[in-house]
Design an enzyme around this catalytic site. Structure first.
Site, PDB file in Angstrom:
ATOM      1  N   TYR A 175       0.853  -1.192   0.000  1.00  0.00           N
ATOM      2  CA  TYR A 175       0.000   0.000   0.000  1.00  0.00           C
ATOM      3  C   TYR A 175       0.883   1.234   0.000  1.00  0.00           C
ATOM      4  O   TYR A 175       1.865   1.293   0.737  1.00  0.00           O
ATOM      5  CB  TYR A 175      -0.886  -0.021   1.258  1.00  0.00           C
TER       6      TYR A 175
ATOM      7  N   ASP B  70       9.219   2.618   0.041  1.00  0.00           N
ATOM      8  CA  ASP B  70       8.164   3.266   0.800  1.00  0.00           C
ATOM      9  C   ASP B  70       8.376   2.903   2.260  1.00  0.00           C
ATOM     10  O   ASP B  70       8.066   1.790   2.691  1.00  0.00           O
ATOM     11  CB  ASP B  70       6.790   2.801   0.305  1.00  0.00           C
TER      12      ASP B  70
ATOM     13  N   LYS C  50       3.875   8.495   9.162  1.00  0.00           N
ATOM     14  CA  LYS C  50       3.693   7.842  10.468  1.00  0.00           C
ATOM     15  C   LYS C  50       4.707   8.327  11.520  1.00  0.00           C
ATOM     16  O   LYS C  50       4.556   9.445  11.999  1.00  0.00           O
ATOM     17  CB  LYS C  50       3.656   6.336  10.271  1.00  0.00           C
TER      18      LYS C  50
HETATM   19  C1  LIG Z   1       0.119   4.273   5.867  1.00  0.00           C
HETATM   20  C2  LIG Z   1       0.913   4.059   4.622  1.00  0.00           C
HETATM   21  C3  LIG Z   1       0.863   4.950   3.544  1.00  0.00           C
HETATM   22  C4  LIG Z   1      -0.119   6.090   3.496  1.00  0.00           C
HETATM   23  O1  LIG Z   1       0.137   7.045   4.453  1.00  0.00           O
HETATM   24  P1  LIG Z   1      -1.062   8.049   4.895  1.00  0.00           P
HETATM   25  O2  LIG Z   1      -0.403   8.970   5.862  1.00  0.00           O
HETATM   26  O3  LIG Z   1      -2.133   7.196   5.456  1.00  0.00           O
HETATM   27  O4  LIG Z   1      -1.486   8.761   3.658  1.00  0.00           O
HETATM   28  C5  LIG Z   1       1.723   4.750   2.489  1.00  0.00           C
HETATM   29  N1  LIG Z   1       2.579   3.711   2.476  1.00  0.00           N
HETATM   30  C6  LIG Z   1       2.650   2.838   3.481  1.00  0.00           C
HETATM   31  C7  LIG Z   1       3.645   1.729   3.430  1.00  0.00           C
HETATM   32  C8  LIG Z   1       1.814   2.966   4.579  1.00  0.00           C
HETATM   33  O5  LIG Z   1       1.856   2.065   5.560  1.00  0.00           O
END
Ligand SMILES: *Cc1c(COP(=O)(O)O)cnc(C)c1O
Length: 431
Positions: free
Chosen positions: A145, A240, A268
């Site tokens: 994601y 990511d 995060k």
């Molecule tokens: C949570 C997450 C996102 C998205 O971040 P948001 O602050 O919710 O937009 C993107 N990549 C990874 C791996 C994530 O866990």
């Protein structure tokens, strides 16, 4: 036994004014059923809901609360800062401080641009990769994601896969054409996709440790081989690190696995619980970013002082006390061993994946190495386990496609309580 009277009432009201009653789908408990618990406050690893029930928290706000809720140093820093106004839309010294700290902590980056979410960070990193390489397509992995921007909602994991909707309406076929998907941990599949689109791929983006199909680890050599393919084909490798950054290690997955990325994205932990994301890379690539280069990217509230002081204070704490990472890994291993024992005794088929302070329990009899194998655990056992644990005061992620995130405010006593609750929950599931 817990009562959820006020939470139920609030959920009814919320549904009148907010789509599905929530501002992010996973919170609605759709994949586990029942009423979402409305949270009133939290301290350390303890969540308190609107009915005054208490829970040991294994979500940590999906990662940011790596040192626990309402961390005294972070809260004090925010309180002190907020008196000086909450936003200027002009540069501040604090933005230099946090950028410098991030560049010090993370390998292979010279410059960092702050944004407001992980979604924005990933969306922008892809634009930079396209601008830098002059190519249009990119590869993402099934089950990973990268936020909810259009080009990623192509067989996305997490929220989207929980609802069994791999493609979201509203994403155009034109956008989907430029997103290629490959299988996680399957290097031959990646080679095939690259060969089929030779000279057209700007980037490969990956969660170096996946957390959005449950916790799934890269197979030995997989990341190294991706690095090699990218070098040979002039493709940028994007890690990511929205989940893994400042969680697996100071330098995130790059440091942990010893593999270099060309661009990294954060979210995060980087914001200490405030809405923050960032993307970063070496000068050679970041020089294409506006206002130095032609790739446009902006944000009215980017680098917001309250968000920056929260992030800066939390990152400083982690930087100055690297034992947090080993303590977290030790706690996670302890939890793993305890859960392993009670699950083995229970007779249910299961797998546990763990990496650093991330861990997932899968109710399945196959090793979980990619999205398809993770999906075998999206069965009727997961919601039962979730609710039995919740009843016993353990707050797990309400989806089988999400990893647990440990906080270093968890005590061994809390871990023992969790393991005991798991034992009782598994017994109750058999009844
Ligand atoms: C949570 C997450 C996102 C998205 O971040 P948001 O602050 O919710 O937009 C993107 N990549 C990874 C791996 C994530 O866990």
């Amino acid at each position: 036994m817990h009562q959820y009277k006020r939470s139920s009432e609030l959920f009814d009201q919320a549904q009148k004014y907010i789509p599905g009653g929530v501002n992010s789908p996973v919170r609605a408990f759709k994949s586990v059923g029942g009423t979402p618990v409305f949270i009133k406050k939290a301290k350390g690893s303890i969540l308190t809901d609107e009915d005054d029930n208490e829970y040991i928290d294994y979500i940590s706000s999906w990662g940011p609360m790596i040192l626990g809720h309402a961390h005294p140093t972070v809260i004090k820093a925010i309180k002190d800062k907020v008196e000086d106004s909450t936003s200027f839309g002009a540069p501040t010294e604090l933005e230099i401080d946090i950028a410098k700290l991030i560049v010090d902590m993370v390998p292979n980056i010279d410059k960092v641009r702050m944004v407001n979410s992980g979604t924005e960070a990933c969306m922008s990193a892809i634009r930079v990769a396209r601008g830098y390489t002059g190519r249009n397509k990119f590869i993402k992995f099934e089950g990973c994601y990268h936020g909810h921007s259009d080009s990623f909602l192509i067989k996305a994991g997490s929220g989207a896969s929980t609802f069994g909707e791999p493609n979201s309406p509203g994403v155009t076929p034109g956008t989907a054409n430029d997103t290629l998907t490959a299988k996680y941990n399957d290097i031959e599949n990646v080679k095939q996709v690259v060969a089929d689109n030779k000279g057209e791929i700007a980037a490969i983006i990956i969660e170096a440790i996946a957390g959005n199909m449950g916790c799934v680890l890269p197979k030995k050599g997989f990341l190294e081989e991706l690095r090699q393919i990218c070098d040979e084909e002039g493709i940028l490798l994007i890690f990511d690190e929205v989940m893994s950054g400042f969680r697996l290690a100071k330098g995130g997955a790059q440091e942990y696995f010893g593999v270099k990325a060309d661009l990294v994205t954060f979210g995060k932990v980087i914001g200490g619980g405030m809405p923050v994301g960032a993307y970063a890379g070496p000068d050679e690539i970041m020089k294409v970013v506006s206002p130095v280069g032609p790739v446009y990217q902006a944000g009215t509230l980017s680098g917001n002082p309250i968000a920056m002081i929260a992030g800066y204070t939390l990152l400083s704490e982690l930087n100055e006390n690297p034992q947090h990472f080993t303590e977290l890994a030790d706690k996670c291993e302890y939890l793993h061993k305890g859960l392993d024992k009670v699950l083995a005794d229970s007779g249910f088929a299961y797998r546990i994946n763990r990496c650093g302070s991330m861990i997932s329990v899968f109710f399945t009899d196959v090793d979980v190495v990619d999205f398809d194998t993770a999906a075998t655990a999206n069965n009727e056992l997961f919601p039962k386990f979730f609710h039995e644990m919740l009843k016993r005061g353990i707050y797990l992620p309400p989806s089988s496609f999400e990893s647990y995130f440990l906080s270093n405010s968890l005590t061994y006593e809390m871990l023992d309580k969790t393991i005991q609750a798991a034992k009782e929950s598994l017994e109750a599931m058999k009844a």
